[in-house]
Scaffold this active site. Structure first.
Site, PDB file in Angstrom:
ATOM      1  CB  THR A  46       6.235 114.066 102.304  1.00 39.92           C
ATOM      2  OG1 THR A  46       6.994 114.948 102.786  1.00 39.92           O
ATOM      3  CG2 THR A  46       4.706 114.405 102.564  1.00 39.92           C
ATOM      4  NE  ARG A  50      13.757 114.317 104.418  1.00 36.49           N
ATOM      5  CZ  ARG A  50      13.638 115.371 103.789  1.00 36.49           C
ATOM      6  NH1 ARG A  50      13.474 116.339 104.742  1.00 36.49           N
ATOM      7  NH2 ARG A  50      13.486 115.390 102.558  1.00 36.49           N
ATOM      8  CB  SER A 149      15.922 116.692 101.161  1.00 38.73           C
ATOM      9  OG  SER A 149      15.518 117.748 100.332  1.00 38.73           O
ATOM     10  CE  LYS A 159      14.551 110.735  98.476  1.00 34.35           C
ATOM     11  NZ  LYS A 159      14.117 112.098  97.430  1.00 34.35           N
TER      12      LYS A 159
END
Length: 550
Positions: A46, A50, A149, A159
């Site tokens: 989402t 990562r 994040s 991203k």
């Protein structure tokens, strides 16, 4: 969270937990992923791809391949405007940015990088894309944010935000992911790349003042006049993240009483207190990670923090300490719907299906439609873009909302405006958000919420993800008649990848983890802690029975 709490939780990280940065950077450069190992392939969740260089899930080959795939995607979609790119303060973010720039320059992409190598928050990238694209039909811009994040220090993240400025949808990420994995399997033979020095000096590489542009436009979204007039004293902890230098500029630009607790940047994040599971994690919604700011709560009228890429927020008040994310979201929605008179009267409130039902009650009280979606901020992009959504929020402390005039601000989560809104609320209402929450619950009911995790293998997680409402024959939930069982989100009819069961005073939702061998159950009750425990117990029995092998 009903899980085992580490004895280190809430304490300063011991030396044994600190990242060996040189070793991590060497692993990024030297280790190559094996495309035959699923855990080492490019996988967009989402929030992008990562991983960790140590686990061969975030290495130079991944970034070279993903960036080439993005260049190929842009070409196929005829996206030929500038690409805004920025990175956060994680150790892997800068080398990943360097790798990406080499590929962008080799492909002739006009890359806009931060002036003076400034760190760049996620919302500043979204804002830049939208400002550039406003009123355009060609030469549209898109962007890349290099960030994992709030994840631990050894993680990296990458991203892609297309021209709408928000997180890419599944069609885009699936294409980019598959193309990147094919490039890796082919030994990067089709990846175009130039040396970093040449990429940096290329005619296609330009500096952009993200900080100045974002800060200069903030007054369009936050009422700084009311904050300044009320003399609200604010404290902010950037948690060593990408917005670390934004806050002082905000204070200076808008002449507000804002103290930056620390501007320290440390790729080990040694200043953090340890999160619930014994890991260092820059999560502003975790009381364990937020001990530094919680300890300062009485020094300010309101205080706040953001995660490493500043797309999430944590609000600390004198009255309530660190507010649970759901509590603050409900207060924010209620406030915004009353104090933004220029917003469209028919604009709806967006929330993920695992966010508090108190937001539902607030929306109903304010005569606003509710737009309930699966987990993922991407579901709010279109509504924020056209103004049909006034607000979009997630239970994980991510939110964004419209400019004061009702036009789009960002289509990605914005921790800075969500945090600053708490000061505007305190200034205009004369009470901090914690006090307002208590008033809200006296009127609409007080929710008790929790989340539990349980082991589930790949087959069980797959069964849970495909579970349909028709598979469950249920009459009651914790003593109340069931009012609904859904496997698709009411707002947009998208599959939720699990199940949600609702009763008049409580609900639970169960969904498999996309990265771990567990499933998660979110639950909430408006009848107290004991009722919540009953919901969770029944929910776990229901899920375990549903996913068991027959």
């Amino acid at each position: 969270m009903s899980t085992t709490i580490s004895p280190l939780a809430g304490k300063r990280a011991p030396a044994s937990l600190l990242l060996d940065v040189p070793k991590l950077l060497a692993a990024y450069a030297d280790l190559r992923p094996d495309p035959s190992v699923p855990e080492q392939r490019v996988a967009f969740g989402t929030s992008g791809h990562r991983g960790s260089a140590f686990r061969r899930s975030f290495n130079e080959w991944h970034i070279l391949a993903i960036t080439q795939a993005i260049c190929d995607y842009r070409k196929g979609k005829r996206i030929d405007g500038p690409l805004f790119i920025g990175f956060d303060t994680h150790a892997l973010s800068r080398p990943a940015f360097d790798s990406a720039l080499q590929v962008l320059a080799a492909n002739g992409v006009q890359a806009l990088i931060a002036a003076h190598d400034e760190f760049t928050p996620t919302p500043a990238i979204s804002h830049a894309i939208l400002v550039h694209n406003c009123g355009r039909t060609d030469r549209l811009a898109d962007g890349i944010v290099v960030t994992p994040s709030h994840n631990p220090p050894d993680n990296g993240g990458f991203k892609y935000n297309p021209p709408h400025g928000g997180p890419a949808d599944t069609d885009a990420t699936s294409w980019i992911q598959d193309r990147a994995n094919a490039l890796i399997a082919d030994g990067l033979a089709q990846v175009r790349r130039v040396p970093y020095a040449r990429a940096r000096s290329a005619g296609s590489t330009h500096e952009h003042d993200y900080l100045g542009a974002y800060v200069g436009d903030l007054g369009a979204t936050i009422d700084f006049d009311v904050i300044r007039a009320a003399g609200i004293r604010m404290g902010v902890d950037p948690l060593g993240g990408a917005g670390v230098h934004y806050w002082a500029r905000i204070a200076q630009r808008y002449r507000i009483d804002l103290t930056v607790v620390s501007e320290q940047v440390d790729p080990q994040f040694a200043f953090m207190t340890v999160d619930w599971d014994g890991k260092i994690r820059m999560d502003p919604s975790s009381s364990y990670a937020m001990q530094r700011l919680i300890g300062l709560k009485d020094a300010y009228d309101v205080a706040f923090a953001c995660d490493t890429d500043h797309d999430r927020h944590g609000i600390v008040t004198r009255s309530a300490g660190l507010m649970p994310a759901n509590n603050y979201l409900a207060v924010a929605v209620d406030y915004l719907l009353e104090h933004r008179p220029q917003w469209r009267a028919d604009s709806a409130v967006g929330k993920t299906l695992v966010s508090t039902a108190l937001i539902d009650r607030v929306a109903q009280r304010r005569a606003r439609a509710l737009y309930e979606t699966p987990v993922g901020f991407k579901w709010f992009v279109d509504g924020l873009l056209d103004g049909s959504l006034a607000f979009g929020g997630e239970e994980s402390a991510g939110a964004s909302f419209l400019r004061r005039d009702g036009s789009v601000w960002t289509t990605d989560k914005d921790g800075l405006v969500s945090a600053l809104l708490s000061a505007e609320i305190a200034a205009r209402c004369g009470r901090d958000p914690g006090e307002l929450y208590r008033g809200l619950t006296r009127e609409l009911g007080e929710p008790h919420a929790d989340r539990v995790e349980a082991p589930a293998n790949a087959a069980q997680r797959a069964r849970l993800g495909k579970l349909s409402a028709g598979n469950l024959q249920l009459a009651e939930l914790a003593g109340e008649r069931i009012t609904g069982v859904i496997d698709r989100a009411p707002g947009n009819d998208a599959p939720i990848g699990g199940i949600k069961v609702m009763a008049p005073h409580g609900w639970f939702a169960a969904r498999p983890s996309g990265t771990e061998d567990i499933y998660k159950i979110y639950a909430e009750s408006f009848r107290g802690a004991e009722h919540l425990r009953s919901i969770l117990q029944q929910a776990q029995q229901i899920v375990d029975t549903a996913i068991a092998e027959h």
